[in-house]
Design a protein around this motif. Structure first.
Motif, PDB file in Angstrom:
ATOM      1  N   TYR A  28       0.834  -1.209   0.000  1.00  0.00           N
ATOM      2  CA  TYR A  28       0.000   0.000   0.000  1.00  0.00           C
ATOM      3  C   TYR A  28       0.868   1.258   0.000  1.00  0.00           C
ATOM      4  CZ  TYR A  28      -3.904  -3.076   1.104  1.00  0.00           C
ATOM      5  OH  TYR A  28      -4.855  -4.063   1.060  1.00  0.00           O
ATOM      6  N   TYR A  29       0.305   2.272  -0.615  1.00  0.00           N
ATOM      7  CA  TYR A  29       0.925   3.605  -0.584  1.00  0.00           C
ATOM      8  C   TYR A  29      -0.036   4.560   0.102  1.00  0.00           C
ATOM      9  CZ  TYR A  29       2.558   8.201  -2.092  1.00  0.00           C
ATOM     10  OH  TYR A  29       2.981   9.517  -2.105  1.00  0.00           O
ATOM     11  N   LEU A  30       0.434   5.256   1.160  1.00  0.00           N
ATOM     12  CA  LEU A  30      -0.385   6.191   1.931  1.00  0.00           C
ATOM     13  C   LEU A  30       0.184   7.601   1.788  1.00  0.00           C
ATOM     14  CD1 LEU A  30      -0.948   3.377   3.229  1.00  0.00           C
ATOM     15  CD2 LEU A  30      -1.162   4.541   5.427  1.00  0.00           C
ATOM     16  N   CYS A  31      -0.702   8.545   1.530  1.00  0.00           N
ATOM     17  CA  CYS A  31      -0.262   9.951   1.492  1.00  0.00           C
ATOM     18  C   CYS A  31      -1.459  10.875   1.691  1.00  0.00           C
ATOM     19  CB  CYS A  31       0.442  10.279   0.176  1.00  0.00           C
ATOM     20  SG  CYS A  31      -0.664  10.339  -1.248  1.00  0.00           S
ATOM     21  N   ASP A  32      -1.154  12.128   2.059  1.00  0.00           N
ATOM     22  CA  ASP A  32      -2.195  13.155   2.153  1.00  0.00           C
ATOM     23  C   ASP A  32      -2.107  14.053   0.928  1.00  0.00           C
ATOM     24  OD1 ASP A  32       0.065  14.653   2.621  1.00  0.00           O
ATOM     25  OD2 ASP A  32      -0.728  15.683   4.380  1.00  0.00           O
ATOM     26  N   ALA A  33      -2.817  15.177   0.942  1.00  0.00           N
ATOM     27  CA  ALA A  33      -2.839  16.067  -0.215  1.00  0.00           C
ATOM     28  C   ALA A  33      -1.457  16.638  -0.514  1.00  0.00           C
ATOM     29  CB  ALA A  33      -3.837  17.194   0.024  1.00  0.00           C
TER      30      ALA A  33
END
Length: 373
Positions: free
Chosen positions: A317-322
């Motif tokens: 998985y890849y997690l990021c915010d704006a």
């Protein structure tokens, strides 16, 4: 201008004092052998003293006003959404004769130039490029306040090197949104590890306890993420261009990048903007059942390489915010194992207040230290 006026005023006052002293000397010499009206002479002498005092007071008043004028900007422009709060925007009105604030992001350089115009103070976020052409078209700029972190001149959206060559002061803001970023990392990992958001990393729920977490970039944010992971019982590794003896003394183990990518299960990139460390060879080292979290401004990887990795490694998985997504949103939005949070994790009531106060402090520091001409 202020310095010249002060010097001229001092010279003038010295001359006036000298003239008054000469008059006193001449009066004393004259009175030794004269029967003239003592009262008239005394009155004339006191009148001269009063006139000198009034003139000195006027000079002081004028110098004080000039000093205040030189301590302000003629025009302040916040060229995009800088996130400064209302109290800070009101404060700008006390240090700028004219203040213009924009709350959107210009997409064309011509619009950036039009907005800045003849401003001598420019405030800008991390999103709007300020390049040589803008500096050429806006020659009045004396100060650029970056309402964001200025990691290094090379990776900045402002051409810091060119600006400083022109005598323009460029200051950024440090350590204002890290707390929110760390909370984001912890909250999103907990959701994914336990399956609280209907997506779970492994077949069964797992804690952070005992998991191997690798931090790439152990600056302020990376260091705080590392401490948070340690608090939850994770085994923390790190990679950085320079070794961090203080961190290693706490049990945060250094690994070369290749070793960290192979060994860590959860990898968090905390890098300055425009630092791309991960390509196809690096993702190949990571393999499957890994989690990549990005807290940087924009991607820290080659977008196509990330897409290939996620397409091949279905349990990663890849997690990021704006902020972390940046310009890669269109390329990544339809990939199911991209967990995107469309908010700026570093933006909160507290972080905006810290940003606002530090941005104002930078401006006041510049005004107090800038040479007066």
């Amino acid at each position: 201008m202020y310095l010249c006026f002060v010097l001229n005023a001092l010279v003038f006052e010295m001359k006036c004092t000298y003239v008054l002293w000469q008059i006193q000397v001449r009066l004393k010499e004259y009175l030794r052998g004269s029967d003239s009206n003592w009262f008239a002479i005394f009155f004339f002498h006191k009148t001269l003293q009063i006139l000198l005092a009034v003139l000195s007071g006027f000079m002081y008043f004028r110098m004080n006003n000039l000093h205040k004028e030189d301590m302000n900007f003629k025009k302040i422009v916040a060229v995009d959404e800088t996130l400064l709060n209302e109290a800070a925007l009101e404060q700008l009105k006390t240090i700028g004769e004219e203040v213009v604030v924009y709350h959107d992001f210009p997409t064309e350089e011509e619009e950036v130039i039009r907005r800045i115009g003849n401003a001598d103070c420019l405030l800008v976020s991390f999103r709007t490029p300020i390049r040589r052409r803008v500096l050429d078209a806006c020659p009045n700029i004396r100060y650029i306040g970056m309402c964001c972190t200025l990691y290094n001149p090379e990776s900045s959206n402002v051409d810091v090197i060119e600006a400083r060559k022109r005598g323009i002061t460029v200051l950024g803001v440090k350590d204002y949104g890290d707390e929110g970023v760390v909370e984001y990392v912890v909250s999103e990992l907990v959701r994914l590890l336990h399956g609280f958001g209907n997506v779970r990393w492994l077949e069964e729920s797992t804690e952070l306890t005992g998991r191997k977490v690798g931090i790439i970039g152990l600056g302020k944010t990376g260091g705080m993420v590392a401490e948070a992971m340690r608090f939850f019982g994770a085994e923390v590794l790190y990679y950085s261009r320079t070794r961090k003896p203080e961190a290693e003394a706490k049990g945060i183990a250094y690994r070369p990048l290749a070793d960290l990518l192979t060994e860590a299960e959860i990898i968090c990139t905390c890098l300055p903007r425009n630092n791309y460390l991960l390509g196809e060879p690096e993702f190949a080292l990571m393999g499957d059942r890994k989690i990549l979290v990005n807290t940087s401004v924009g991607p820290t990887f080659e977008v196509d390489a990330l897409k290939k990795w996620l397409g091949t490694c279905k349990h990663s998985y890849y997690l990021c915010d704006a902020t972390g997504m940046g310009v890669a949103r269109d390329a990544l939005k339809d990939i199911p194992n991209v967990l995107y949070t469309p908010y700026i994790s570093g933006k909160s009531i507290q972080s905006v207040e810290r940003l606002s106060q530090k941005a104002l402090a930078n401006i006041r520091t510049f005004l107090s230290e800038a040479p007066q001409v």
